[in-house]
Motif scaffolding. Structure first.
Motif, PDB file in Angstrom:
ATOM      1  N   GLU A   1      63.425 -53.506  71.457  1.00 54.10           N
ATOM      2  CA  GLU A   1      64.674 -53.194  70.752  1.00 54.10           C
ATOM      3  C   GLU A   1      65.019 -51.720  70.833  1.00 54.10           C
ATOM      4  O   GLU A   1      66.183 -51.352  71.033  1.00 54.10           O
ATOM      5  N   GLU A   2      64.012 -50.862  70.700  1.00 60.14           N
ATOM      6  CA  GLU A   2      64.272 -49.417  70.735  1.00 60.14           C
ATOM      7  C   GLU A   2      64.828 -48.989  72.085  1.00 60.14           C
ATOM      8  O   GLU A   2      65.838 -48.302  72.178  1.00 60.14           O
ATOM      9  N   ARG A   3      64.189 -49.432  73.171  1.00 57.27           N
ATOM     10  CA  ARG A   3      64.671 -49.054  74.500  1.00 57.27           C
ATOM     11  C   ARG A   3      65.982 -49.756  74.843  1.00 57.27           C
ATOM     12  O   ARG A   3      66.851 -49.173  75.499  1.00 57.27           O
ATOM     13  N   ARG A   4      66.166 -50.988  74.384  1.00 60.02           N
ATOM     14  CA  ARG A   4      67.422 -51.687  74.632  1.00 60.02           C
ATOM     15  C   ARG A   4      68.584 -50.949  73.958  1.00 60.02           C
ATOM     16  O   ARG A   4      69.640 -50.731  74.566  1.00 60.02           O
ATOM     17  N   ASN A   5      68.399 -50.554  72.709  1.00 61.15           N
ATOM     18  CA  ASN A   5      69.455 -49.838  72.001  1.00 61.15           C
ATOM     19  C   ASN A   5      69.767 -48.499  72.661  1.00 61.15           C
ATOM     20  O   ASN A   5      70.934 -48.099  72.759  1.00 61.15           O
ATOM     21  N   ARG A   6      68.723 -47.831  73.147  1.00 61.63           N
ATOM     22  CA  ARG A   6      68.936 -46.549  73.815  1.00 61.63           C
ATOM     23  C   ARG A   6      69.760 -46.734  75.082  1.00 61.63           C
ATOM     24  O   ARG A   6      70.686 -45.965  75.350  1.00 61.63           O
ATOM     25  N   HIS A   7      69.444 -47.763  75.847  1.00 60.23           N
ATOM     26  CA  HIS A   7      70.200 -48.001  77.076  1.00 60.23           C
ATOM     27  C   HIS A   7      71.643 -48.396  76.783  1.00 60.23           C
ATOM     28  O   HIS A   7      72.560 -48.017  77.522  1.00 60.23           O
ATOM     29  N   LEU A   8      71.864 -49.147  75.711  1.00 58.27           N
ATOM     30  CA  LEU A   8      73.228 -49.498  75.324  1.00 58.27           C
ATOM     31  C   LEU A   8      74.041 -48.246  75.001  1.00 58.27           C
ATOM     32  O   LEU A   8      75.222 -48.146  75.347  1.00 58.27           O
ATOM     33  N   VAL A   9      73.411 -47.299  74.341  1.00 56.54           N
ATOM     34  CA  VAL A   9      74.094 -46.046  74.018  1.00 56.54           C
ATOM     35  C   VAL A   9      74.435 -45.292  75.299  1.00 56.54           C
ATOM     36  O   VAL A   9      75.546 -44.774  75.463  1.00 56.54           O
ATOM     37  N   HIS A  10      73.496 -45.237  76.233  1.00 62.12           N
ATOM     38  CA  HIS A  10      73.763 -44.549  77.496  1.00 62.12           C
ATOM     39  C   HIS A  10      74.892 -45.223  78.272  1.00 62.12           C
ATOM     40  O   HIS A  10      75.710 -44.550  78.907  1.00 62.12           O
ATOM     41  N   VAL A  11      74.952 -46.548  78.219  1.00 60.75           N
ATOM     42  CA  VAL A  11      76.057 -47.262  78.867  1.00 60.75           C
ATOM     43  C   VAL A  11      77.374 -46.850  78.231  1.00 60.75           C
ATOM     44  O   VAL A  11      78.378 -46.616  78.926  1.00 60.75           O
ATOM     45  N   ALA A  12      77.390 -46.752  76.907  1.00 60.33           N
ATOM     46  CA  ALA A  12      78.614 -46.359  76.202  1.00 60.33           C
ATOM     47  C   ALA A  12      79.044 -44.947  76.580  1.00 60.33           C
ATOM     48  O   ALA A  12      80.242 -44.642  76.629  1.00 60.33           O
ATOM     49  N   TYR A  13      78.083 -44.098  76.874  1.00 62.60           N
ATOM     50  CA  TYR A  13      78.382 -42.711  77.245  1.00 62.60           C
ATOM     51  C   TYR A  13      78.812 -42.584  78.700  1.00 62.60           C
ATOM     52  O   TYR A  13      79.350 -41.555  79.097  1.00 62.60           O
ATOM     53  N   PHE A  14      78.572 -43.609  79.522  1.00 61.31           N
ATOM     54  CA  PHE A  14      78.689 -43.443  80.970  1.00 61.31           C
ATOM     55  C   PHE A  14      80.075 -42.968  81.411  1.00 61.31           C
ATOM     56  O   PHE A  14      80.190 -42.061  82.246  1.00 61.31           O
ATOM     57  N   VAL A  15      81.124 -43.581  80.880  1.00 66.70           N
ATOM     58  CA  VAL A  15      82.477 -43.170  81.272  1.00 66.70           C
ATOM     59  C   VAL A  15      82.719 -41.715  80.894  1.00 66.70           C
ATOM     60  O   VAL A  15      83.337 -40.959  81.651  1.00 66.70           O
ATOM     61  N   ARG A  16      82.201 -41.315  79.757  1.00 60.92           N
ATOM     62  CA  ARG A  16      82.324 -39.912  79.344  1.00 60.92           C
ATOM     63  C   ARG A  16      81.576 -38.994  80.300  1.00 60.92           C
ATOM     64  O   ARG A  16      82.021 -37.880  80.586  1.00 60.92           O
ATOM     65  N   PHE A  17      80.430 -39.455  80.806  1.00 58.08           N
ATOM     66  CA  PHE A  17      79.686 -38.651  81.766  1.00 58.08           C
ATOM     67  C   PHE A  17      80.544 -38.317  82.987  1.00 58.08           C
ATOM     68  O   PHE A  17      80.455 -37.222  83.547  1.00 58.08           O
ATOM     69  N   LEU A  18      81.366 -39.280  83.404  1.00 63.97           N
ATOM     70  CA  LEU A  18      82.169 -39.098  84.609  1.00 63.97           C
ATOM     71  C   LEU A  18      83.308 -38.108  84.416  1.00 63.97           C
ATOM     72  O   LEU A  18      83.807 -37.543  85.393  1.00 63.97           O
ATOM     73  N   ASN A  19      83.691 -37.885  83.172  1.00 64.81           N
ATOM     74  CA  ASN A  19      84.872 -37.063  82.912  1.00 64.81           C
ATOM     75  C   ASN A  19      84.624 -35.826  82.060  1.00 64.81           C
ATOM     76  O   ASN A  19      85.531 -35.009  81.892  1.00 64.81           O
ATOM     77  N   ASP A  20      83.422 -35.702  81.540  1.00 65.64           N
ATOM     78  CA  ASP A  20      83.113 -34.585  80.649  1.00 65.64           C
ATOM     79  C   ASP A  20      81.945 -33.788  81.237  1.00 65.64           C
ATOM     80  O   ASP A  20      80.799 -34.241  81.201  1.00 65.64           O
ATOM     81  N   PRO A  21      82.193 -32.602  81.794  1.00 63.70           N
ATOM     82  CA  PRO A  21      81.134 -31.817  82.435  1.00 63.70           C
ATOM     83  C   PRO A  21      79.964 -31.493  81.510  1.00 63.70           C
ATOM     84  O   PRO A  21      78.809 -31.488  81.947  1.00 63.70           O
ATOM     85  N   ALA A  22      80.256 -31.223  80.228  1.00 61.17           N
ATOM     86  CA  ALA A  22      79.176 -30.863  79.308  1.00 61.17           C
ATOM     87  C   ALA A  22      78.240 -32.041  79.079  1.00 61.17           C
ATOM     88  O   ALA A  22      77.011 -31.886  79.079  1.00 61.17           O
ATOM     89  N   LEU A  23      78.809 -33.227  78.879  1.00 60.42           N
ATOM     90  CA  LEU A  23      77.964 -34.405  78.697  1.00 60.42           C
ATOM     91  C   LEU A  23      77.237 -34.758  79.988  1.00 60.42           C
ATOM     92  O   LEU A  23      76.059 -35.127  79.973  1.00 60.42           O
ATOM     93  N   ALA A  24      77.928 -34.641  81.108  1.00 62.82           N
ATOM     94  CA  ALA A  24      77.303 -34.950  82.396  1.00 62.82           C
ATOM     95  C   ALA A  24      76.108 -34.043  82.649  1.00 62.82           C
ATOM     96  O   ALA A  24      75.071 -34.478  83.166  1.00 62.82           O
ATOM     97  N   ALA A  25      76.235 -32.772  82.275  1.00 62.34           N
ATOM     98  CA  ALA A  25      75.149 -31.813  82.489  1.00 62.34           C
ATOM     99  C   ALA A  25      73.906 -32.195  81.696  1.00 62.34           C
ATOM    100  O   ALA A  25      72.782 -31.901  82.105  1.00 62.34           O
ATOM    101  N   ALA A  26      74.120 -32.885  80.548  1.00 63.83           N
ATOM    102  CA  ALA A  26      72.989 -33.261  79.693  1.00 63.83           C
ATOM    103  C   ALA A  26      72.123 -34.342  80.321  1.00 63.83           C
ATOM    104  O   ALA A  26      70.973 -34.520  79.922  1.00 63.83           O
TER     105      ALA A  26
ATOM    106  N   ARG B   1      72.446 -35.056  84.020  1.00 59.48           N
ATOM    107  CA  ARG B   1      72.456 -34.954  85.472  1.00 59.48           C
ATOM    108  C   ARG B   1      71.064 -34.695  86.044  1.00 59.48           C
ATOM    109  O   ARG B   1      70.723 -35.170  87.128  1.00 59.48           O
ATOM    110  N   GLU B   2      70.255 -33.937  85.334  1.00 58.19           N
ATOM    111  CA  GLU B   2      68.948 -33.569  85.858  1.00 58.19           C
ATOM    112  C   GLU B   2      67.887 -34.629  85.602  1.00 58.19           C
ATOM    113  O   GLU B   2      66.779 -34.525  86.120  1.00 58.19           O
ATOM    114  N   SER B   3      68.228 -35.657  84.819  1.00 61.57           N
ATOM    115  CA  SER B   3      67.214 -36.638  84.451  1.00 61.57           C
ATOM    116  C   SER B   3      66.659 -37.414  85.634  1.00 61.57           C
ATOM    117  O   SER B   3      65.434 -37.454  85.835  1.00 61.57           O
TER     118      SER B   3
END
Length: 202
Positions: free
Chosen positions: A101-126, A128-130
């Motif tokens: 559940e913990e890892r599933r919820n974390r991945h769901l959050v990352h999915v929700a952030y994904f579109v923002r990653f594509l359009n927000d340089p500050a979020l993408a930078a957080a 990008r190096e992973s």
């Protein structure tokens, strides 16, 4: 007498509210007011800790990533004092799968952030190096495995590390969508690891 406030705990409380909203319906229409209500704090307190909406989203993501790293380290220590490189690589890759559940919820959050990653340089930078950092870690472990004779000398360390990380990350969505069960995803990871850790002896 003024009440002592644990500021880190309060920031986490607010960040967890962002995570819940993100996992339920994405981020595009999440407002400071909604986050404050979800966290059970005032909008003024939320702004005190994070400021703007963009800083709130970035801060919540950073807390999520730090939390994930700490949990991953804790799980890897459970492998014992001197685990094989095979087990260590496997442990790192399994952290990329929504196996509980913990890892599933974390991945769901990352999915929700994904579109923002594509359009927000500050979020993408957080984030990008992973993947490169994970590839480097896996490559280091594979290199050590080759030194210990656990890995055939013919293995292309960099290519295999990149493939393993990309493969594990690619399985995230299929598990979340129910296309693969968590057990099937683990089996696919094990299949690849058995392939590259196979001895070169006939």
């Amino acid at each position: 007498m003024p009440r002592h406030v644990d500021h880190d705990l309060r920031r986490r409380q607010i960040a967890e509210a962002v995570w819940r909203l993100a996992a339920r319906g994405g981020l595009e229409h999440v407002t400071l007011r909604q986050v404050a209500a979800e966290a059970g704090v005032s909008a003024r307190l939320l702004q005190y800790y994070f400021g703007t909406r963009d800083k709130l989203l970035l801060g919540a993501l950073e807390i999520l990533n730090t939390d994930a790293e700490q949990r991953a380290r804790a799980r890897l220590t459970q492998l014992g004092e001197s685990p094989s490189m095979h087990l260590l690589v496997r442990g790192v890759l399994l952290e990329l799968l929504p196996l509980d559940e913990e890892r599933r919820n974390r991945h769901l959050v990352h999915v929700a952030y994904f579109v923002r990653f594509l359009n927000d340089p500050a979020l993408a930078a957080a984030v990008r190096e992973s993947p490169p950092a994970l590839e480097k870690l896996v490559a280091t472990l594979l290199g050590r495995a080759r030194e210990l004779g656990e890995l055939p000398p013919s293995i292309d360390i960099a290519a295999e590390a990149a493939f393993l990380v990309a493969g594990a990350e690619g399985l995230q969505a299929s598990v979340l969508l129910g296309q693969h069960t968590p057990e099937q995803a683990v089996s696919l990871i094990d299949h690849q690891l058995d392939r590259i850790f196979a001895t070169s002896q006939p």
